[in-house]
Enzyme design. Structure first.
Site, PDB file in Angstrom:
ATOM      1  N   THR A 141       0.824  -1.208   0.000  1.00 11.24           N
ATOM      2  CA  THR A 141       0.000   0.000   0.000  1.00 11.24           C
ATOM      3  C   THR A 141       0.860   1.261   0.000  1.00 11.24           C
ATOM      4  O   THR A 141       1.994   1.247   0.490  1.00 11.24           O
ATOM      5  CB  THR A 141      -0.892  -0.004   1.257  1.00 11.24           C
ATOM      6  OG1 THR A 141      -1.543   1.252   1.383  1.00 11.24           O
ATOM      7  CG2 THR A 141      -0.088  -0.252   2.534  1.00 11.24           C
ATOM      8  N   ASP A 142       0.274   2.367  -0.471  1.00 11.31           N
ATOM      9  CA  ASP A 142       0.985   3.653  -0.402  1.00 11.31           C
ATOM     10  C   ASP A 142       1.095   4.168   1.037  1.00 11.31           C
ATOM     11  O   ASP A 142       1.894   5.059   1.321  1.00 11.31           O
ATOM     12  CB  ASP A 142       0.299   4.704  -1.296  1.00 11.31           C
ATOM     13  CG  ASP A 142      -1.149   4.993  -0.916  1.00 11.31           C
ATOM     14  OD1 ASP A 142      -1.684   4.342   0.010  1.00 11.31           O
ATOM     15  OD2 ASP A 142      -1.758   5.885  -1.553  1.00 11.31           O
ATOM     16  N   GLU A 143       0.308   3.586   1.961  1.00 10.93           N
ATOM     17  CA  GLU A 143       0.302   4.107   3.334  1.00 10.93           C
ATOM     18  C   GLU A 143       1.635   3.895   4.052  1.00 10.93           C
ATOM     19  O   GLU A 143       1.894   4.532   5.071  1.00 10.93           O
ATOM     20  CB  GLU A 143      -0.837   3.472   4.141  1.00 10.93           C
ATOM     21  CG  GLU A 143      -2.188   3.744   3.529  1.00 10.93           C
ATOM     22  CD  GLU A 143      -3.365   3.522   4.483  1.00 10.93           C
ATOM     23  OE1 GLU A 143      -3.145   3.366   5.685  1.00 10.93           O
ATOM     24  OE2 GLU A 143      -4.495   3.523   3.987  1.00 10.93           O
ATOM     25  N   TYR A 185      -1.981  -0.559  10.981  1.00 15.79           N
ATOM     26  CA  TYR A 185      -2.109  -1.202   9.667  1.00 15.79           C
ATOM     27  C   TYR A 185      -0.889  -0.910   8.798  1.00 15.79           C
ATOM     28  O   TYR A 185      -0.223  -1.824   8.293  1.00 15.79           O
ATOM     29  CB  TYR A 185      -3.389  -0.733   8.948  1.00 15.79           C
ATOM     30  CG  TYR A 185      -3.392  -1.051   7.465  1.00 15.79           C
ATOM     31  CD1 TYR A 185      -3.471  -2.366   7.021  1.00 15.79           C
ATOM     32  CD2 TYR A 185      -3.275  -0.033   6.504  1.00 15.79           C
ATOM     33  CE1 TYR A 185      -3.449  -2.663   5.654  1.00 15.79           C
ATOM     34  CE2 TYR A 185      -3.261  -0.329   5.146  1.00 15.79           C
ATOM     35  CZ  TYR A 185      -3.346  -1.642   4.725  1.00 15.79           C
ATOM     36  OH  TYR A 185      -3.313  -1.942   3.379  1.00 15.79           O
ATOM     37  N   LYS A 203       2.088  -3.380   7.336  1.00 15.63           N
ATOM     38  CA  LYS A 203       2.376  -3.557   5.906  1.00 15.63           C
ATOM     39  C   LYS A 203       3.835  -3.179   5.613  1.00 15.63           C
ATOM     40  O   LYS A 203       4.514  -3.850   4.834  1.00 15.63           O
ATOM     41  CB  LYS A 203       1.430  -2.715   5.048  1.00 15.63           C
ATOM     42  CG  LYS A 203      -0.019  -3.178   5.034  1.00 15.63           C
ATOM     43  CD  LYS A 203      -0.245  -4.549   4.422  1.00 15.63           C
ATOM     44  CE  LYS A 203      -0.009  -4.607   2.936  1.00 15.63           C
ATOM     45  NZ  LYS A 203      -0.389  -5.936   2.369  1.00 15.63           N
TER      46      LYS A 203
HETATM   47  P1  NAD Z   1      -9.725  -7.325   1.958  1.00 17.77           P
HETATM   48  O1  NAD Z   1      -9.754  -7.069   3.426  1.00 17.77           O
HETATM   49  O2  NAD Z   1     -10.936  -7.050   1.140  1.00 17.77           O
HETATM   50  O3  NAD Z   1      -9.340  -8.854   1.695  1.00 17.77           O
HETATM   51  C1  NAD Z   1      -8.348  -9.514   2.433  1.00 17.77           C
HETATM   52  C2  NAD Z   1      -8.493 -11.013   2.169  1.00 17.77           C
HETATM   53  O4  NAD Z   1      -7.458 -11.694   2.912  1.00 17.77           O
HETATM   54  C3  NAD Z   1      -9.831 -11.584   2.633  1.00 17.77           C
HETATM   55  O5  NAD Z   1     -10.361 -12.430   1.653  1.00 17.77           O
HETATM   56  C4  NAD Z   1      -9.471 -12.367   3.886  1.00 17.77           C
HETATM   57  O6  NAD Z   1     -10.314 -13.494   4.129  1.00 17.77           O
HETATM   58  C5  NAD Z   1      -8.041 -12.797   3.576  1.00 17.77           C
HETATM   59  N1  NAD Z   1      -7.246 -13.069   4.789  1.00 17.77           N
HETATM   60  C6  NAD Z   1      -7.155 -12.281   5.894  1.00 17.77           C
HETATM   61  N2  NAD Z   1      -6.367 -12.880   6.805  1.00 17.77           N
HETATM   62  C7  NAD Z   1      -5.935 -14.047   6.251  1.00 17.77           C
HETATM   63  C8  NAD Z   1      -5.079 -15.084   6.696  1.00 17.77           C
HETATM   64  N3  NAD Z   1      -4.511 -15.044   7.924  1.00 17.77           N
HETATM   65  N4  NAD Z   1      -4.836 -16.124   5.876  1.00 17.77           N
HETATM   66  C9  NAD Z   1      -5.418 -16.190   4.640  1.00 17.77           C
HETATM   67  N5  NAD Z   1      -6.250 -15.241   4.180  1.00 17.77           N
HETATM   68  C10 NAD Z   1      -6.500 -14.183   4.972  1.00 17.77           C
HETATM   69  O7  NAD Z   1      -8.462  -6.526   1.428  1.00 17.77           O
HETATM   70  P2  NAD Z   1      -8.246  -5.738   0.055  1.00 17.77           P
HETATM   71  O8  NAD Z   1      -8.747  -4.367   0.199  1.00 17.77           O
HETATM   72  O9  NAD Z   1      -8.704  -6.590  -1.055  1.00 17.77           O
HETATM   73  O10 NAD Z   1      -6.653  -5.666   0.037  1.00 17.77           O
HETATM   74  C11 NAD Z   1      -5.882  -6.742  -0.500  1.00 17.77           C
HETATM   75  C12 NAD Z   1      -4.410  -6.402  -0.368  1.00 17.77           C
HETATM   76  O11 NAD Z   1      -4.123  -5.190  -1.076  1.00 17.77           O
HETATM   77  C13 NAD Z   1      -3.955  -6.173   1.069  1.00 17.77           C
HETATM   78  O12 NAD Z   1      -2.658  -6.697   1.202  1.00 17.77           O
HETATM   79  C14 NAD Z   1      -3.929  -4.654   1.204  1.00 17.77           C
HETATM   80  O13 NAD Z   1      -2.976  -4.258   2.149  1.00 17.77           O
HETATM   81  C15 NAD Z   1      -3.533  -4.241  -0.191  1.00 17.77           C
HETATM   82  N6  NAD Z   1      -4.006  -2.912  -0.628  1.00 17.77           N
HETATM   83  C16 NAD Z   1      -5.330  -2.556  -0.517  1.00 17.77           C
HETATM   84  C17 NAD Z   1      -5.752  -1.326  -1.002  1.00 17.77           C
HETATM   85  C18 NAD Z   1      -7.212  -0.894  -0.933  1.00 17.77           C
HETATM   86  O14 NAD Z   1      -7.522   0.238  -1.276  1.00 17.77           O
HETATM   87  N7  NAD Z   1      -8.134  -1.751  -0.536  1.00 17.77           N
HETATM   88  C19 NAD Z   1      -4.838  -0.446  -1.591  1.00 17.77           C
HETATM   89  C20 NAD Z   1      -3.487  -0.835  -1.671  1.00 17.77           C
HETATM   90  C21 NAD Z   1      -3.094  -2.077  -1.201  1.00 17.77           C
HETATM   91  O1  DAU Z   2      -4.161   3.998   0.475  1.00 21.26           O
HETATM   92  C1  DAU Z   2      -4.384   2.620   0.364  1.00 21.26           C
HETATM   93  C2  DAU Z   2      -5.231   2.147   1.517  1.00 21.26           C
HETATM   94  O2  DAU Z   2      -6.547   2.638   1.288  1.00 21.26           O
HETATM   95  C3  DAU Z   2      -5.240   0.632   1.680  1.00 21.26           C
HETATM   96  O3  DAU Z   2      -3.948   0.187   1.993  1.00 21.26           O
HETATM   97  C4  DAU Z   2      -6.219   0.206   2.773  1.00 21.26           C
HETATM   98  O4  DAU Z   2      -6.286  -1.207   2.840  1.00 21.26           O
HETATM   99  C5  DAU Z   2      -7.583   0.767   2.444  1.00 21.26           C
HETATM  100  O5  DAU Z   2      -8.487   0.461   3.494  1.00 21.26           O
HETATM  101  C6  DAU Z   2      -7.510   2.278   2.249  1.00 21.26           C
HETATM  102  O6  DAU Z   2      -7.245   2.956   3.496  1.00 21.26           O
HETATM  103  P1  DAU Z   2      -8.010   4.312   3.905  1.00 21.26           P
HETATM  104  O7  DAU Z   2      -7.932   4.452   5.368  1.00 21.26           O
HETATM  105  O8  DAU Z   2      -7.563   5.443   3.078  1.00 21.26           O
HETATM  106  O9  DAU Z   2      -9.510   3.904   3.409  1.00 21.26           O
HETATM  107  P2  DAU Z   2     -10.944   4.091   4.088  1.00 21.26           P
HETATM  108  O10 DAU Z   2     -11.953   3.711   3.061  1.00 21.26           O
HETATM  109  O11 DAU Z   2     -11.032   3.453   5.428  1.00 21.26           O
HETATM  110  O12 DAU Z   2     -11.028   5.662   4.312  1.00 21.26           O
HETATM  111  C7  DAU Z   2     -10.867   6.574   3.222  1.00 21.26           C
HETATM  112  C8  DAU Z   2     -10.905   7.981   3.803  1.00 21.26           C
HETATM  113  O13 DAU Z   2     -12.252   8.244   4.274  1.00 21.26           O
HETATM  114  C9  DAU Z   2     -10.008   8.174   5.003  1.00 21.26           C
HETATM  115  O14 DAU Z   2      -9.466   9.493   4.980  1.00 21.26           O
HETATM  116  C10 DAU Z   2     -10.947   8.021   6.204  1.00 21.26           C
HETATM  117  C11 DAU Z   2     -12.257   8.547   5.672  1.00 21.26           C
HETATM  118  N1  DAU Z   2     -13.470   7.895   6.239  1.00 21.26           N
HETATM  119  C12 DAU Z   2     -13.548   6.547   6.245  1.00 21.26           C
HETATM  120  C13 DAU Z   2     -14.661   5.916   6.763  1.00 21.26           C
HETATM  121  C14 DAU Z   2     -14.740   4.404   6.796  1.00 21.26           C
HETATM  122  C15 DAU Z   2     -14.534   8.694   6.704  1.00 21.26           C
HETATM  123  O15 DAU Z   2     -14.459   9.941   6.661  1.00 21.26           O
HETATM  124  N2  DAU Z   2     -15.647   8.069   7.204  1.00 21.26           N
HETATM  125  C16 DAU Z   2     -15.746   6.708   7.268  1.00 21.26           C
HETATM  126  O16 DAU Z   2     -16.780   6.203   7.764  1.00 21.26           O
END
Ligand code: NAD
Ligand code: DAU
Length: 351
Positions: free
Chosen positions: A132-134, A157, A161
């Site tokens: 992730t970019d975080e 988180y 990562k």
């Molecule tokens: P998600 O939470 O939707 O999915 C995570 C999956 O991992 C689920 O299917 C869960 O069952 C599985 N999982 C969790 N713990 C596990 C374990 N111990 N063993 C096996 N499986 C397990 O997550 P996502 O949003 O699809 O993110 C996927 C990946 O991409 C993550 O590594 C996250 O850090 C990264 N990522 C997410 C975002 C975003 O915006 N969502 C952005 C950048 C990177």
């Molecule tokens: O940047 C990549 C990341 O983006 C991934 O690595 C994470 O897995 C993914 O969850 C996401 O993280 P964020 O914290 O940015 O996403 P989230 O959807 O939780 O929140 C987006 C923005 O909105 C953040 O600034 C918090 C705000 N927010 C979120 C929720 C859930 C609100 O204002 N209200 C809310 O109820």
């Protein structure tokens, strides 16, 4: 060429799009989706491809050394694409240990399983870690994250990562394991669990519930349509250079409040509401602890070296996303049952 590929976390949001793309695009690859099916994992995300002959689902935990050894023994994997993780920042604030366990211990357990199975014979093997970019921290109003921006994670988180990224690089540096890492910005699209901003807001607008905006809503995120991320992962898996990191982003920055207003406008239209109706639901709530102000990615390396570019504009992506959630009411009902209500009350009642 035939390949056996292990995809972890393939039942989650991004993982399911990656699995679908690989299964459909590469019929000669054998795709094994390994997922624990936590609250975020959902096999309903994959019903369209689950009967394909090149797809197998295995339920399991990336911390389970024995099961991973059996799996590597059985399938003799050529490559691993590792997405399994605890992924929600708010949950990491209330329960950091599950993030340490899955994201750090799970990643090193998977690295060990690959190292043992591949017997330090790296030819033809690849371990691709999705990050992730975080990990880069938080930006002010100017600047971007580059691949060499120093790590500065600020939530449990992002710290977990960052730690997993370091471990993957350490296996490359110390043992020579062929690895590649990508760090992506915020994804949106179908199948995202409604704890994350977009599906939560869409679902609450539909049900005329309060729209919780943290703090002043001025935090900025860069949004990328999930299928564009899945295509980048395909490209990096096949063409990324060994040991390298690639940033992935949408070049599409929005403050949270502007984005919530945009969703309100779209939903007013879809639900035949008078313009301005949904925006009345916007409710400013207590800010997230340690809330990162701004993420913005420079992904020129991926664009210039591998020829990637996002293909879905934000307007198109939001249209597809909103339509999907409005058309997949059963999917939403099913994920909202179970523990969701308890989570929602815990997370928002006290704000
Ligand atoms: P998600 O939470 O939707 O999915 C995570 C999956 O991992 C689920 O299917 C869960 O069952 C599985 N999982 C969790 N713990 C596990 C374990 N111990 N063993 C096996 N499986 C397990 O997550 P996502 O949003 O699809 O993110 C996927 C990946 O991409 C993550 O590594 C996250 O850090 C990264 N990522 C997410 C975002 C975003 O915006 N969502 C952005 C950048 C990177
Ligand atoms: O940047 C990549 C990341 O983006 C991934 O690595 C994470 O897995 C993914 O969850 C996401 O993280 P964020 O914290 O940015 O996403 P989230 O959807 O939780 O929140 C987006 C923005 O909105 C953040 O600034 C918090 C705000 N927010 C979120 C929720 C859930 C609100 O204002 N209200 C809310 O109820």
């Amino acid at each position: 060429m035939n390949k056996n590929i292990l995809i972890t976390g393939g039942a989650g949001f991004i993982g399911s799009h990656v699995v679908r793309n690989f299964v459909n695009k590469y019929p000669h690859y054998n795709i094994i989706n390994f997922d624990l099916l936590t609250y975020a994992g959902n096999l309903e995300n994959l019903t369209d491809i689950d009967s394909k002959s090149n797809y197998t689902f295995v339920k399991g935990d990336i911390c389970d050394e024995k099961l991973l050894a059996e799996l590597f023994g059985k399938y003799n994997f050529d490559g691993v694409i590792h997405l399994a993780a605890e992924s929600h920042v708010d949950r990491s604030i209330t329960d950091p240990m599950s993030f340490i366990r899955t994201n750090i211990v799970g990643t090193v357990t998977l690295l060990n399983a690959a190292k043992i199975a591949w017997k330090d014979n790296w030819e033809g093997h690849r371990f691709y870690h999705i990050s992730t970019d975080e990990v880069y921290g938080s930006l002010g109003s100017e600047g971007f994250f580059y691949e060499d921006t120093p790590y500065d994670p600020r939530s449990p988180y992002s710290a977990s990562k960052a730690s997993s990224d370091h471990l993957v690089r350490a296996y490359n540096h110390t043992y020579g394991m062929p690895i590649v890492i990508s760090n992506c910005s915020n994804n949106y699209g179908p199948n995202q669990f409604p704890e994350k901003l977009l599906p939560l807001i869409i679902n609450n607008i539909k049900n005329s519930k309060a729209l919780p905006v943290y703090g002043k809503g001025e935090n900025i995120r860069d949004w990328l349509y999930v299928e564009d991320h899945a295509h980048a992962i395909d490209l990096i898996y096949h063409q990324g250079k060994n040991g390298e990191t690639y940033n992935i982003g949408g070049g599409n920055e929005w403050t949270n409040i502007k984005l919530v207003h945009k969703l309100c406008e779209i939903m007013d239209g879809k639900l035949n509401r008078t313009p301005g109706t949904s925006a009345q639901l916007i409710t400013y709530v207590k800010d997230r602890a340690g809330h990162d102000l701004r993420y913005a990615i420079d992904c020129k390396k991926l664009e210039s070296e591998l020829g990637w570019a996002p293909t879905v504009t934000f307007d198109e992506g939001l249209e597809k996303t909103v339509n999907w959630y409005l058309q997949n009411i059963d999917w939403m009902q099913n994920v909202l049952s179970g523990d969701y209500e308890k989570y929602y009350l815990n997370q928002y009642q006290k704000r």
